[in-house]
Motif scaffolding. Structure first.
Motif, short mmCIF file in Angstrom:
data_model
loop_
_atom_site.label_atom_id
_atom_site.label_comp_id
_atom_site.label_asym_id
_atom_site.label_seq_id
_atom_site.Cartn_x
_atom_site.Cartn_y
_atom_site.Cartn_z
N ALA A 65 0.99 -1.38 0.01
CA ALA A 65 0.27 -0.24 0.06
C ALA A 65 1.02 1.40 0.12
CB ALA A 65 -0.87 -0.16 1.10
N ARG A 66 2.05 1.22 0.76
CA ARG A 66 3.10 2.29 0.80
C ARG A 66 3.33 2.71 -0.63
NH1 ARG A 66 7.48 3.38 0.06
NH2 ARG A 66 8.10 1.50 -0.13
N ALA A 67 4.06 1.28 -1.25
CA ALA A 67 4.50 1.65 -2.51
C ALA A 67 3.59 1.88 -3.58
CB ALA A 67 5.33 0.25 -2.86
N LEU A 68 2.43 1.56 -3.61
CA LEU A 68 1.47 1.85 -4.39
C LEU A 68 1.03 3.39 -4.36
CD1 LEU A 68 -1.13 -1.11 -4.28
CD2 LEU A 68 -0.02 -0.04 -6.38
N ALA A 69 1.02 3.82 -3.34
CA ALA A 69 0.44 5.27 -3.01
C ALA A 69 2.02 6.18 -3.54
CB ALA A 69 0.48 5.67 -1.37
N ASP A 70 3.05 5.56 -3.07
CA ASP A 70 4.12 6.37 -3.89
C ASP A 70 4.21 6.39 -5.34
OD1 ASP A 70 6.82 7.66 -3.30
OD2 ASP A 70 7.59 5.82 -4.50
N ALA A 71 3.94 5.16 -5.96
CA ALA A 71 3.83 5.09 -7.27
C ALA A 71 3.02 6.06 -7.96
CB ALA A 71 3.70 3.52 -7.62
N ILE A 72 1.79 6.22 -7.48
CA ILE A 72 0.76 7.02 -8.18
C ILE A 72 1.36 8.55 -8.03
CG2 ILE A 72 -1.25 5.13 -8.28
CD1 ILE A 72 -2.19 6.82 -5.67
N GLN A 73 2.11 8.93 -7.27
CA GLN A 73 2.46 10.21 -6.83
C GLN A 73 3.85 10.46 -7.50
OE1 GLN A 73 2.07 11.12 -2.90
NE2 GLN A 73 -0.17 10.40 -2.86
N HIS A 74 4.57 9.51 -7.57
CA HIS A 74 6.00 9.72 -8.25
C HIS A 74 6.44 8.74 -9.26
CE1 HIS A 74 5.82 10.98 -3.87
NE2 HIS A 74 6.41 12.07 -4.32
N ASN A 75 7.54 9.11 -10.01
CA ASN A 75 8.22 8.16 -10.80
C ASN A 75 9.20 7.28 -9.96
OD1 ASN A 75 6.62 8.84 -13.21
ND2 ASN A 75 8.20 10.61 -13.45
N LEU A 76 9.56 6.12 -10.48
CA LEU A 76 10.49 5.39 -9.78
C LEU A 76 12.15 5.94 -9.70
CD1 LEU A 76 11.06 2.96 -7.72
CD2 LEU A 76 11.33 1.63 -9.92
#
Length: 155
Positions: A65-76
């Motif tokens: 969930a943390r990674a998904l939240a980061d992924a929709i707001q940022h690029n890797l």
């Protein structure tokens, strides 16, 4: 009563019956205790396995969930952000069923895809939430089914 040339008086027969009754009761009690302890050990082991899996699945859900939240707001920008998720996936690979593993791998694929897509605006995020889009729902449902199946194994 005659037994091999001996005569038994009623008091001797009563005493022998009492001794044999006591021995039978003690044997039954010991056998019952042994069976109970054997099954208790199995129940304890199964309970520990269920607890371990619940913790593992909970940790994977939290990290994903943390990674998904980061992924929709940022690029890797930093691939190390996915290290905890991959570590949990490897732990799932060690002890979980094939359906759970396949679903966890799909969650990670969804995270990677989300990182490669354009970032979402707050409005787009709210729209997805309003549509009840939950990328972890299938994983959670499969895990719940596996844990319920394990709990039915209790003797």
């Amino acid at each position: 009563m005659r037994l091999i040339g001996a005569t038994w008086d009623p008091a001797s027969i009563s005493a022998l019956a009492a001794i044999l009754g006591s021995l039978t009761g003690a044997l039954a009690s010991s056998l019952s205790t042994w069976i109970t302890q054997k099954h208790q050990g199995r129940r304890d082991l199964l309970a520990k396995r269920i607890f371990h899996r619940e913790q593992l699945y909970s940790d994977f859900i939290s990290e994903s969930a943390r990674a998904l939240a980061d992924a929709i707001q940022h690029n890797l920008g930093d691939p190390n952000k996915l290290s905890p998720t991959y570590a949990l996936l490897s732990r799932i690979r060690l002890s979980s069923s094939t359906p759970v593993l396949a679903s966890a791998e799909q969650v990670i694929q969804d995270i990677i895809i989300a990182y490669s897509e354009p970032n979402l605006t707050p409005e787009e995020i709210q729209a997805r939430a309003a549509k009840h889009q939950d990328p972890l729902r299938e994983f959670s449902n499969i895990c719940r089914a596996e844990l319920e199946a394990m709990q039915t194994q209790f003797p």
